[in-house]
Design a protein around this motif. Structure first.
Motif, PDB file in Angstrom:
ATOM      1  N   HIS A  23       0.803  -1.220   0.000  1.00  0.00           N
ATOM      2  CA  HIS A  23       0.000   0.000   0.000  1.00  0.00           C
ATOM      3  C   HIS A  23       0.835   1.269   0.000  1.00  0.00           C
ATOM      4  O   HIS A  23       0.280   2.358   0.009  1.00  0.00           O
ATOM      5  N   GLN A  24       2.152   1.124   0.039  1.00  0.00           N
ATOM      6  CA  GLN A  24       3.010   2.321   0.017  1.00  0.00           C
ATOM      7  C   GLN A  24       3.721   2.388  -1.333  1.00  0.00           C
ATOM      8  O   GLN A  24       3.615   1.474  -2.144  1.00  0.00           O
ATOM      9  N   TYR A  25       4.438   3.481  -1.537  1.00  0.00           N
ATOM     10  CA  TYR A  25       5.145   3.672  -2.812  1.00  0.00           C
ATOM     11  C   TYR A  25       5.940   2.422  -3.198  1.00  0.00           C
ATOM     12  O   TYR A  25       6.619   1.826  -2.358  1.00  0.00           O
ATOM     13  N   ALA A  26       5.903   2.138  -4.486  1.00  0.00           N
ATOM     14  CA  ALA A  26       6.879   1.171  -5.028  1.00  0.00           C
ATOM     15  C   ALA A  26       8.109   1.979  -5.459  1.00  0.00           C
ATOM     16  O   ALA A  26       8.086   3.214  -5.391  1.00  0.00           O
ATOM     17  N   ILE A  27       9.133   1.300  -5.925  1.00  0.00           N
ATOM     18  CA  ILE A  27      10.282   2.020  -6.518  1.00  0.00           C
ATOM     19  C   ILE A  27       9.718   2.911  -7.603  1.00  0.00           C
ATOM     20  O   ILE A  27       8.847   2.481  -8.370  1.00  0.00           O
ATOM     21  N   THR A  28      10.229   4.121  -7.694  1.00  0.00           N
ATOM     22  CA  THR A  28       9.598   5.094  -8.595  1.00  0.00           C
ATOM     23  C   THR A  28       9.448   4.571 -10.033  1.00  0.00           C
ATOM     24  O   THR A  28       8.447   4.801 -10.683  1.00  0.00           O
ATOM     25  N   TRP A  29      10.436   3.839 -10.551  1.00  0.00           N
ATOM     26  CA  TRP A  29      10.315   3.390 -11.953  1.00  0.00           C
ATOM     27  C   TRP A  29       9.617   2.033 -12.093  1.00  0.00           C
ATOM     28  O   TRP A  29       9.608   1.443 -13.146  1.00  0.00           O
ATOM     29  N   GLY A  30       8.997   1.576 -11.014  1.00  0.00           N
ATOM     30  CA  GLY A  30       8.179   0.372 -11.121  1.00  0.00           C
ATOM     31  C   GLY A  30       8.662  -0.748 -10.233  1.00  0.00           C
ATOM     32  O   GLY A  30       9.878  -0.973 -10.118  1.00  0.00           O
ATOM     33  N   ALA A  31       7.722  -1.465  -9.597  1.00  0.00           N
ATOM     34  CA  ALA A  31       8.066  -2.575  -8.700  1.00  0.00           C
ATOM     35  C   ALA A  31       8.920  -3.595  -9.455  1.00  0.00           C
ATOM     36  O   ALA A  31       8.655  -3.904 -10.627  1.00  0.00           O
ATOM     37  N   ALA A  32       9.929  -4.146  -8.762  1.00  0.00           N
ATOM     38  CA  ALA A  32      10.887  -5.039  -9.422  1.00  0.00           C
ATOM     39  C   ALA A  32      10.207  -6.264 -10.032  1.00  0.00           C
ATOM     40  O   ALA A  32      10.501  -6.656 -11.162  1.00  0.00           O
ATOM     41  N   ASN A  33       9.258  -6.868  -9.286  1.00  0.00           N
ATOM     42  CA  ASN A  33       8.635  -8.092  -9.833  1.00  0.00           C
ATOM     43  C   ASN A  33       7.773  -7.782 -11.059  1.00  0.00           C
ATOM     44  O   ASN A  33       7.684  -8.582 -11.993  1.00  0.00           O
ATOM     45  N   PHE A  34       7.173  -6.591 -11.090  1.00  0.00           N
ATOM     46  CA  PHE A  34       6.388  -6.190 -12.262  1.00  0.00           C
ATOM     47  C   PHE A  34       7.310  -6.022 -13.470  1.00  0.00           C
ATOM     48  O   PHE A  34       7.039  -6.542 -14.556  1.00  0.00           O
ATOM     49  N   ARG A  35       8.425  -5.323 -13.251  1.00  0.00           N
ATOM     50  CA  ARG A  35       9.345  -5.102 -14.384  1.00  0.00           C
ATOM     51  C   ARG A  35       9.939  -6.418 -14.878  1.00  0.00           C
ATOM     52  O   ARG A  35      10.119  -6.624 -16.074  1.00  0.00           O
ATOM     53  N   GLU A  36      10.224  -7.319 -13.940  1.00  0.00           N
ATOM     54  CA  GLU A  36      10.770  -8.628 -14.350  1.00  0.00           C
ATOM     55  C   GLU A  36       9.779  -9.389 -15.217  1.00  0.00           C
ATOM     56  O   GLU A  36      10.118  -9.927 -16.257  1.00  0.00           O
ATOM     57  N   ALA A  37       8.517  -9.428 -14.751  1.00  0.00           N
ATOM     58  CA  ALA A  37       7.491 -10.175 -15.494  1.00  0.00           C
ATOM     59  C   ALA A  37       7.238  -9.523 -16.851  1.00  0.00           C
ATOM     60  O   ALA A  37       7.090 -10.201 -17.875  1.00  0.00           O
ATOM     61  N   LEU A  38       7.222  -8.195 -16.860  1.00  0.00           N
ATOM     62  CA  LEU A  38       7.001  -7.470 -18.119  1.00  0.00           C
ATOM     63  C   LEU A  38       8.168  -7.703 -19.079  1.00  0.00           C
ATOM     64  O   LEU A  38       7.966  -7.910 -20.283  1.00  0.00           O
ATOM     65  N   ALA A  39       9.386  -7.688 -18.540  1.00  0.00           N
ATOM     66  CA  ALA A  39      10.571  -7.889 -19.384  1.00  0.00           C
ATOM     67  C   ALA A  39      10.518  -9.274 -20.039  1.00  0.00           C
ATOM     68  O   ALA A  39      10.802  -9.431 -21.223  1.00  0.00           O
ATOM     69  N   ARG A  40      10.101 -10.279 -19.256  1.00  0.00           N
ATOM     70  CA  ARG A  40      10.003 -11.643 -19.794  1.00  0.00           C
ATOM     71  C   ARG A  40       8.985 -11.686 -20.932  1.00  0.00           C
ATOM     72  O   ARG A  40       9.250 -12.195 -22.010  1.00  0.00           O
TER      73      ARG A  40
END
Ligand code: GLN
Length: 395
Positions: free
Chosen positions: A57-74
């Motif tokens: 419920h708090q801020y993620a890393i400004t450029w996007g949560a790590a697990n989201f970026r990992e899944a998106l990158a895949r």
């Protein structure tokens, strides 16, 4: 009251949102603003439900949560056919709307020029103004929405800093061919220009077409900022989850611009969306099959209503030719259509820049068909009454 900013004075109300308002006022089926009236995938909404007590419920890393970026990158590495690294190439934004303005502000200075194909999605003009750039409009000529190579080259000869490429294209439904994209790529190389793409309809390209990611063309990954979102692919336009994919150096700049613009996308929504990004590739075949069916149903409705249209090759819009009804006013026609036929569309003139000789394309209106099959059929029934209502109209 002190004066408001000069550069926003030319801004008009979004015609798309205005038509939505008129649709609501008139009880019309809203085929103007393009968003689904059906639910997102159940696994995705279930994931959202599960995390309500636990967060994040708090801020993620400004450029996007790590697990989201990992899944998106895949997912994007597989779909785009180029290596995408979540740590180095991705910035998660509030919808692709923010992705595009962040991309523009990271590459363009006030006074620079930006090439925009016309017809275009209305935000691009505003993005150019907000970043102080001068848009250079290059026409895509209906009915096939091809560009004139000499005109495009002439625009490049004015040394634009960037070109905006919406592919598959809103509002025209055009899917750029490999030859067209290669021509753009050659010009971008020759004149050292950024290419900022809007590829939110990347999974909606009708057979036999195939989406070609601009960044995947030889030599283009370094000068392309690929913008897209989860809105269309997973039917979550309200979640506002978009992203840029770009080379590491420019990603560093985009991340700073994004941080100052919005800090970050919604943390709980990113967390839930990881479920969707991990769907098997067959999910994207299902999305396409479903939109293919919707397109076929709606085009059949248009046939039955005796309306002429330009068959879309991608995205979920169709341009209908109204020249036999109203030669001078597509806006007036769309207002009449919402009021009397009770189906709302967007006047095409809001997407087209006047041509060099001042001529305005205003014989086309845009319907979208991201709706349940029964909604499309009801709209079809109403459209069947268009001709007789038009014959007895009061204007
Ligand atoms: N992209 C959609 C359209 O073109 C929605 C626009 C909007 O309201 N943001 O209709």
């Amino acid at each position: 009251m002190p004066a408001t900013s000069k550069h926003t004075r030319g801004f008009t109300e979004s015609v798309i949102r205005r038509m939505t308002r008129i649709a609501l006022e008139n009880g019309a089926i809203n085929l103007s603003q393009g968003f689904p009236d059906f639910d997102p995938p159940k696994d995705l909404t279930a994931a959202l439900g599960r995390l309500a007590p636990s967060g994040p419920h708090q801020y993620a890393i400004t450029w996007g949560a790590a697990n989201f970026r990992e899944a998106l990158a895949r997912k994007q590495s597989r779909c785009m056919g180029i290596p995408v690294d979540g740590d180095r190439h991705i910035t998660v934004t509030c919808g692709s709307t923010e992705a595009m303005i962040a991309a523009m502000m990271s590459t363009v200075d006030p006074g620079d020029r930006v090439v925009v194909f016309s017809p275009f999605y209305e935000n691009y003009g505003a993005d150019a103004i907000l970043s102080g750039a001068e848009p250079l409009y290059v026409p895509l000529f209906p009915p096939d929405f091809c560009f004139d190579r000499a005109l495009l080259r002439r625009a490049f000869e004015q040394r634009p800093k960037a070109l905006i490429l919406c592919n598959p294209s809103n509002p025209s439904g055009k899917v750029f061919t490999r030859e067209e994209l290669e021509y753009i790529a050659a010009l971008a190389e020759e004149f050292d220009t950024w290419v900022i793409t809007d590829e939110v309809y990347e999974h909606i390209v009708y057979s036999p077409g195939k989406h070609l990611y601009f960044a995947s063309l030889p030599g283009m990954a370094g000068r392309t900022i690929s913008c897209s979102s989860l809105s269309k692919t997973y039917s979550i336009t309200g979640w506002r989850l978009g992203y840029t994919i770009a080379a590491e150096e420019v990603t560093g700049i985009i991340r700073k611009v994004h941080d100052f613009l919005t800090v970050g996308a919604a943390a709980p929504l990113m967390e839930a969306a990881v479920t969707a990004l991990n769907f098997p590739l067959s999910y994207y075949d299902e999305v396409l099959a479903s939109y293919t069916r919707k397109r076929d149903i709606f085009l059949h409705c248009l046939d039955q209503a005796g309306l002429r249209y330009i068959k879309p090759q991608g995205a979920y819009y169709v341009m209908v030719d109204i020249s036999e009804f109203d030669k001078t006013g597509d806006t007036r026609f769309c207002e009449w259509l919402a009021r009397e036929v009770k189906v709302a569309a967007v006047p095409g003139s809001s997407f087209f820049k006047p041509l060099e000789d001042g001529a305005q394309v205003n014989h086309l209106i845009r319907f979208h068909f991201a709706k349940k099959e029964e909604t499309l059929r009801s709209a079809g029934e109403r459209l069947k009454t268009l001709r007789s209502l038009w014959a007895s109209r009061g204007y």
